[in-house]
Design a protein around this motif. Sequence first.
Motif, PDB file in Angstrom:
ATOM      1  N   UNK A  77       0.829  -1.203   0.000  1.00  0.00           N
ATOM      2  CA  UNK A  77       0.000   0.000   0.000  1.00  0.00           C
ATOM      3  C   UNK A  77       0.870   1.263   0.000  1.00  0.00           C
ATOM      4  N   UNK A  78       0.805   2.062   1.057  1.00  0.00           N
ATOM      5  CA  UNK A  78       1.526   3.344   1.117  1.00  0.00           C
ATOM      6  C   UNK A  78       2.979   3.216   1.570  1.00  0.00           C
ATOM      7  N   UNK A  79       3.376   2.025   2.022  1.00  0.00           N
ATOM      8  CA  UNK A  79       4.759   1.819   2.440  1.00  0.00           C
ATOM      9  C   UNK A  79       5.087   2.275   3.847  1.00  0.00           C
ATOM     10  N   UNK A  80       4.068   2.642   4.623  1.00  0.00           N
ATOM     11  CA  UNK A  80       4.324   3.168   5.968  1.00  0.00           C
ATOM     12  C   UNK A  80       4.975   2.148   6.896  1.00  0.00           C
ATOM     13  N   UNK A  81       4.548   0.888   6.796  1.00  0.00           N
ATOM     14  CA  UNK A  81       5.134  -0.142   7.662  1.00  0.00           C
ATOM     15  C   UNK A  81       6.623  -0.286   7.375  1.00  0.00           C
ATOM     16  N   UNK A  82       6.970  -0.318   6.103  1.00  0.00           N
ATOM     17  CA  UNK A  82       8.385  -0.433   5.716  1.00  0.00           C
ATOM     18  C   UNK A  82       9.191   0.740   6.246  1.00  0.00           C
ATOM     19  N   UNK A  83       8.645   1.955   6.124  1.00  0.00           N
ATOM     20  CA  UNK A  83       9.337   3.152   6.600  1.00  0.00           C
ATOM     21  C   UNK A  83       9.567   3.084   8.108  1.00  0.00           C
ATOM     22  N   UNK A  84       8.537   2.683   8.863  1.00  0.00           N
ATOM     23  CA  UNK A  84       8.652   2.596  10.322  1.00  0.00           C
ATOM     24  C   UNK A  84       9.718   1.585  10.728  1.00  0.00           C
ATOM     25  N   UNK A  85       9.773   0.460  10.026  1.00  0.00           N
ATOM     26  CA  UNK A  85      10.758  -0.582  10.343  1.00  0.00           C
ATOM     27  C   UNK A  85      12.182  -0.085  10.129  1.00  0.00           C
ATOM     28  N   UNK A  86      12.388   0.693   9.074  1.00  0.00           N
ATOM     29  CA  UNK A  86      13.721   1.224   8.781  1.00  0.00           C
ATOM     30  C   UNK A  86      14.071   2.390   9.694  1.00  0.00           C
ATOM     31  N   UNK A  87      13.099   3.241   9.966  1.00  0.00           N
ATOM     32  CA  UNK A  87      13.333   4.397  10.837  1.00  0.00           C
ATOM     33  C   UNK A  87      13.834   3.972  12.216  1.00  0.00           C
ATOM     34  N   UNK A  88      13.275   2.895  12.723  1.00  0.00           N
ATOM     35  CA  UNK A  88      13.584   2.453  14.076  1.00  0.00           C
ATOM     36  C   UNK A  88      14.613   1.324  14.125  1.00  0.00           C
ATOM     37  N   UNK A  89      15.177   0.972  12.972  1.00  0.00           N
ATOM     38  CA  UNK A  89      16.223  -0.037  12.936  1.00  0.00           C
ATOM     39  C   UNK A  89      15.752  -1.439  13.229  1.00  0.00           C
ATOM     40  N   UNK A  90      14.457  -1.683  13.107  1.00  0.00           N
ATOM     41  CA  UNK A  90      13.939  -3.040  13.325  1.00  0.00           C
ATOM     42  C   UNK A  90      14.408  -3.943  12.186  1.00  0.00           C
ATOM     43  N   UNK A  91      14.393  -3.414  10.967  1.00  0.00           N
ATOM     44  CA  UNK A  91      14.877  -4.147   9.796  1.00  0.00           C
ATOM     45  C   UNK A  91      15.994  -3.353   9.123  1.00  0.00           C
TER      46      UNK A  91
END
Length: 235
Positions: free
Chosen positions: A27-41
Amino acid sequence: MIKLSPRLQIVYDMIPACDTVADVGCDHGYLSIALLENGVAKKVIPMDVNKGPLSKASENIQAAGFLDQSDLRLSDGLAKLSPDEADVICICGMGGALIQRIISAGIAVAKSARLMIIEPQSEYLELRTFLMEQGFVIDDEDLTCEENKIYPIIKFHYEADESKRVTYNTAQLEYGPKVIEKAPELLIKFLDKNESEYSSIINKLEQGGASEAALARCQELRAKLEIITQIKNSL
C-alpha cells in the motif's frame, strides 16, 4: 517519524529485529518506513500487485530517505520473492481466502521465512485450518478494530519438526488460540457481535420456510453459536 495506524502498529510490534522484511500488499509503504526508521529491519521488500500503490510507496520511502534500503517489487503475492530472501513476511489488509491463495502459491517461500504476520479480514476458520494443515504454528495473535470491524492479526512460523506442531480445535481455528488465551476486551465484543448476527439470521431463515438449504444453514449457525457459548464459558 512515521505514525502508524493502530492496526499497523500491532503488526509492527510483532516484528523482531531482523535483516529483511517483505511487505506483501505494501500500500503506502508506511510499515516499511517505520521498520527502517527504528532499525527493526536493515532492509525491506515492499511488494504490490498494482503499480499505483507501489509507486506511492516508492514516493513515500524516497521522501523518508530509505530508498537505498528498499527493494520495491511489482508482484502477485509472493511470486517475486525467493525462498530464504526475507526473515519476516507480512500480508495484511486482505480477505482470508486471498491470503490463503498467496501463501499456497508461494508455499516454499512462506515456509522458508523465520515468521509470517497476516491480517485477514474474513474466512478466519478456513485460513487457520489451512495453516495448521500445512505445518504452521501460531506464535501470537491480537485483535484490531477498524471502521467498527474486528480483525485478527496472526503471527506464525513453519514448524519442520512434526512433533512440535499443534492441532487446534474448532473454537481455536475460528477465533484464534492465542486470542482466546489472552481474552482481550475486543474478543468479548467480537463474540457478542457474532452471537447477535447468527441468532438474527436463524430467526429470519426459520420464518422464511424450511427449505433444505435453510435448514442446513441454521444447523451451521447453531454450531457456531455453540462455539461462542463454549468460549464464553471458558473465559
